[in-house]
Write a protein that holds these residues in place. Structure first.
Motif, PDB file in Angstrom:
ATOM      1  N   PHE A 165       0.843  -1.193   0.000  1.00 38.92           N
ATOM      2  CA  PHE A 165       0.000   0.000   0.000  1.00 38.92           C
ATOM      3  C   PHE A 165       0.877   1.242   0.000  1.00 38.92           C
ATOM      4  N   THR A 166       0.932   1.940  -1.134  1.00 37.73           N
ATOM      5  CA  THR A 166       1.730   3.161  -1.204  1.00 37.73           C
ATOM      6  C   THR A 166       0.905   4.349  -0.754  1.00 37.73           C
ATOM      7  N   THR A 167       1.553   5.315  -0.095  1.00 36.88           N
ATOM      8  CA  THR A 167       0.827   6.479   0.409  1.00 36.88           C
ATOM      9  C   THR A 167       1.747   7.679   0.535  1.00 36.88           C
ATOM     10  N   GLY A 168       1.214   8.836   0.155  1.00 39.96           N
ATOM     11  CA  GLY A 168       1.950  10.077   0.313  1.00 39.96           C
ATOM     12  C   GLY A 168       1.448  10.910   1.480  1.00 39.96           C
ATOM     13  N   ARG A 169       0.237  10.611   1.937  1.00 37.96           N
ATOM     14  CA  ARG A 169      -0.360  11.365   3.029  1.00 37.96           C
ATOM     15  C   ARG A 169      -0.363  10.571   4.331  1.00 37.96           C
ATOM     16  N   GLY A 170      -0.361   9.224   4.216  1.00 38.60           N
ATOM     17  CA  GLY A 170      -0.309   8.365   5.390  1.00 38.60           C
ATOM     18  C   GLY A 170      -1.670   7.839   5.792  1.00 38.60           C
ATOM     19  N   THR A 171      -1.686   6.598   6.281  1.00 36.42           N
ATOM     20  CA  THR A 171      -2.911   5.989   6.799  1.00 36.42           C
ATOM     21  C   THR A 171      -2.522   4.827   7.706  1.00 36.42           C
ATOM     22  N   ASN A 184       7.338   9.750   0.248  1.00 40.79           N
ATOM     23  CA  ASN A 184       8.259  10.836   0.592  1.00 40.79           C
ATOM     24  C   ASN A 184       8.791  10.625   1.997  1.00 40.79           C
ATOM     25  N   SER A 185      10.012  11.107   2.239  1.00 41.26           N
ATOM     26  CA  SER A 185      10.672  10.875   3.529  1.00 41.26           C
ATOM     27  C   SER A 185      10.031  11.650   4.661  1.00 41.26           C
ATOM     28  N   SER A 186       9.420  12.793   4.350  1.00 41.40           N
ATOM     29  CA  SER A 186       8.758  13.570   5.403  1.00 41.40           C
ATOM     30  C   SER A 186       7.688  12.746   6.099  1.00 41.40           C
ATOM     31  N   LEU A 187       6.874  12.042   5.314  1.00 44.00           N
ATOM     32  CA  LEU A 187       5.837  11.181   5.903  1.00 44.00           C
ATOM     33  C   LEU A 187       6.465  10.063   6.729  1.00 44.00           C
ATOM     34  N   ALA A 188       7.483   9.422   6.186  1.00 44.63           N
ATOM     35  CA  ALA A 188       8.138   8.315   6.901  1.00 44.63           C
ATOM     36  C   ALA A 188       8.709   8.778   8.237  1.00 44.63           C
ATOM     37  N   GLN A 189       9.207  10.011   8.280  1.00 44.13           N
ATOM     38  CA  GLN A 189       9.779  10.544   9.519  1.00 44.13           C
ATOM     39  C   GLN A 189       8.701  10.965  10.507  1.00 44.13           C
ATOM     40  N   ARG A 190       7.570  11.501   9.999  1.00 43.79           N
ATOM     41  CA  ARG A 190       6.504  11.971  10.881  1.00 43.79           C
ATOM     42  C   ARG A 190       5.666  10.830  11.429  1.00 43.79           C
ATOM     43  N   LYS A 191       5.535   9.751  10.660  1.00 44.53           N
ATOM     44  CA  LYS A 191       4.682   8.633  11.055  1.00 44.53           C
ATOM     45  C   LYS A 191       5.448   7.303  10.995  1.00 44.53           C
ATOM     46  N   PRO A 192       6.489   7.167  11.822  1.00 45.39           N
ATOM     47  CA  PRO A 192       7.307   5.953  11.754  1.00 45.39           C
ATOM     48  C   PRO A 192       6.568   4.686  12.171  1.00 45.39           C
ATOM     49  N   THR A 193       5.448   4.832  12.918  1.00 39.45           N
ATOM     50  CA  THR A 193       4.693   3.641  13.315  1.00 39.45           C
ATOM     51  C   THR A 193       3.508   3.377  12.392  1.00 39.45           C
ATOM     52  N   GLY A 212      10.648   7.344  -0.360  1.00 36.89           N
ATOM     53  CA  GLY A 212      11.072   8.726  -0.526  1.00 36.89           C
ATOM     54  C   GLY A 212      12.566   8.882  -0.649  1.00 36.89           C
ATOM     55  N   GLN A 213      13.316   7.875  -0.212  1.00 38.00           N
ATOM     56  CA  GLN A 213      14.770   7.936  -0.330  1.00 38.00           C
ATOM     57  C   GLN A 213      15.210   8.077  -1.786  1.00 38.00           C
ATOM     58  N   LEU A 214      14.342   7.681  -2.722  1.00 34.92           N
ATOM     59  CA  LEU A 214      14.677   7.787  -4.143  1.00 34.92           C
ATOM     60  C   LEU A 214      14.771   9.242  -4.595  1.00 34.92           C
ATOM     61  N   LEU A 215      14.151  10.162  -3.858  1.00 32.18           N
ATOM     62  CA  LEU A 215      14.246  11.585  -4.175  1.00 32.18           C
ATOM     63  C   LEU A 215      15.514  12.205  -3.613  1.00 32.18           C
ATOM     64  N   GLU A 216      16.217  11.442  -2.774  1.00 35.60           N
ATOM     65  CA  GLU A 216      17.363  11.993  -2.040  1.00 35.60           C
ATOM     66  C   GLU A 216      18.683  11.359  -2.438  1.00 35.60           C
TER      67      GLU A 216
END
Length: 503
Positions: free
Chosen positions: A420-426, A440-449, A456-460
């Motif tokens: 399940f891919t997501t840019g906003r999170g669920t 994106n990495s911002s989501l991964a960092q804000r919602k690690p659980t 998002g690492q592909l953008l970096e």
């Protein structure tokens, strides 16, 4: 870090990788110009002056037409972009694969080397030959009236070594025709799913979904592992009877062990939700690579969310392995369009507020990113809603875009796991592991659980090959028993597609 990306050489827009500001100079493919306004991350801006009514091209395809003149460096969004989608269409089959390619399996080509990647996983072989990647006990109500009983039984029976999960729903009674049959099919698929080591089916007794008729719908099932309890037929406390049955089932699953299984027996659902402007650049293409890899191993992937194919459907149609599958895909698309039109709704009114905030402006924009999840392989099967997988390889499944309904349909078709891919999170998960991949990495960092893998690492600067390899290993680890975040948090549920009358 690169400021922006032009996805396809034919595109007349680029996508901002991070927030860009008015006056900022863009250097892209030898062209230099200043932005006319601020551009949020994930959003599009024009690479050349474009007039009213002219198409906006992204991913190499039109995603709509402008509603007013715009200049190079201006922001393109839902305020100035209009969908091209309308009613039913007539399609022509233009196959991209030759008979020889299909016969030799040359349609399933992976873009990167696959040496050293796992080709097996550790699963549970069931008596009927099917394979599961979990060994839970499920408590399934035939009707919503017994939801409370099922939930309490599951809560009491769960221990550190055995997960017992209840799947409440609102249906099983007061339904007619197709709705009633769809409920029965989804519940049948749930009860027969190989991720369950055992199942307790709980009925009331007076519901439309009569327990005995539902038992017959299961066919030749494992009567030792699938047990029934009809609460109106029990004298006294049904909880005591349920506890006794679950104790017996727990003894059975305690003896089950994982064995090595080839990846050819793994079935994976492909889903996106809370998409953003990066979905079609990072996470969805990553799933496409995985899909092609699994299909090349003889495995199976399933793409659904039919309304989110609108605008990209011809890409899928022309990848069909034969004309019959092409015709089935045409019906898949037009039947869903007719469903919209019959309710007086426009077929292009799909992107949600979150999609738009993330940079997706039209349904075509969403669809061309969404369909990248299934890679480039040939379509080998087309499934009606509620039906179980028959063909290996890439399949298309009829279901709406709604996250819970579509994910449930993927699991019900026989998928062992949903990617399940997501840019906003669920946070949600369906009744099989629901692995969240951040765009994106911002989501991964804000919602690690919530997030199980960060694309998002592909953008970096992360390489596609290294990220693809890491992703394959992560999916196989989940198949081997590693819990996804939705499982760790006990976020497991089902949702059934409803379209008709409630009595």
């Amino acid at each position: 870090m690169t400021k922006c990306i032009q996805i396809n050489a034919a595109d007349n827009v680029a996508v901002a990788i991070s927030d860009l500001h008015s006056g900022e100079v863009i250097d892209l493919n030898g062209s230099h110009f200043a932005l006319k306004e601020d551009i949020p991350a994930g959003h599009k801006f024009l690479l050349k002056d474009t007039r009213t009514g002219e198409p906006i091209i992204k991913y190499g395809y039109p995603i709509g037409r402008l509603t007013g003149d715009l200049q190079q460096g201006q922001w393109v969004n839902e305020q100035n972009l209009m969908t091209n989608l309308g009613g039913l269409l007539t399609y022509e089959y233009k196959p991209v694969f030759s008979e020889e390619q299909l016969r030799n399996g040359d349609d399933a080509q992976v873009d990167y080397p696959t040496e050293g990647l796992p080709t097996t996983f550790m699963g549970f072989r069931r008596r009927n030959g099917e394979v599961g990647i979990r060994n839970e006990i499920w408590v399934v109500p035939t009707v919503g009236c017994v939801n409370g009983i099922c939930q309490k039984l599951a809560q009491e029976a769960t221990t550190d070594d055995v997960r017992v999960v209840a799947f409440p729903h609102n249906y099983g009674c007061s339904q007619l025709g197709e709705d009633h049959e769809q409920t029965r099919k989804i519940l049948r698929d749930l009860v027969l799913h190989p991720n369950a080591g055992a199942v307790l089916v709980v009925g009331l007794g007076c519901e439309n979904n009569q327990p005995e008729a539902f038992r017959n719908l299961l066919g030749n099932y494992d009567q030792e592992r699938i047990r029934f309890m009809v609460t109106q037929q029990i004298e006294g406390d049904e909880m005591e009877v349920g506890r006794t049955i679950l104790t017996e089932l727990k003894r059975l699953v305690a003896h089950d062990v994982r064995t090595e299984i080839p990846l050819s027996e793994l079935r994976v659902g492909l889903k996106c939700g809370g998409s953003d402007g990066f979905s079609g650049i990072t996470a969805n293409p990553l799933l496409g690579l995985f899909s092609d890899f699994l299909v090349s191993q003889g495995g199976t992937t399933v793409l659904t969310e039919v309304p989110e194919m609108f605008g990209a459907e011809t890409i899928l149609m022309n990848r069909c392995a034969n004309r019959d599958l092409f015709e089935q895909t045409v019906r898949l698309i037009n039947d869903f369009k007719q469903y919209f039109l019959a309710h007086g709704e426009p077929v292009g009114e799909n992107p949600s507020p979150g999609n738009k905030a993330g940079g997706i402006s039209t349904l075509e924009d969403k669809a061309l990113g969404c369909t990248q999840k299934c890679g480039k392989s040939a379509v080998r099967g087309v499934l009606p809603y509620g039906e179980r997988l028959q063909a290996r390889g890439l399949n298309l499944l009829s279901a709406p875009g709604n996250d819970l309904v579509a994910s449930t349909a993927l699991a019900a078709s026989g998928c062992h796991v949903v990617l399940f891919t997501t840019g906003r999170g669920t946070p949600f998960g369906t009744f099989v592991p629901t692995m969240k991949i951040a765009t994106n990495s911002s989501l991964a960092q804000r919602k690690p659980t919530w997030i199980d893998f960060n694309a998002g690492q592909l953008l970096e600067g992360a390489s596609w090959q290294d990220t693809f390899h890491a992703f394959v290993r992560k999916v196989v680890a989940v198949a081997n028993g590693e819990l996804t975040w939705n499982e760790r948090k006990n976020y497991q549920e089902i949702a059934i597609f409803k379209n008709g009358v409630t009595l």
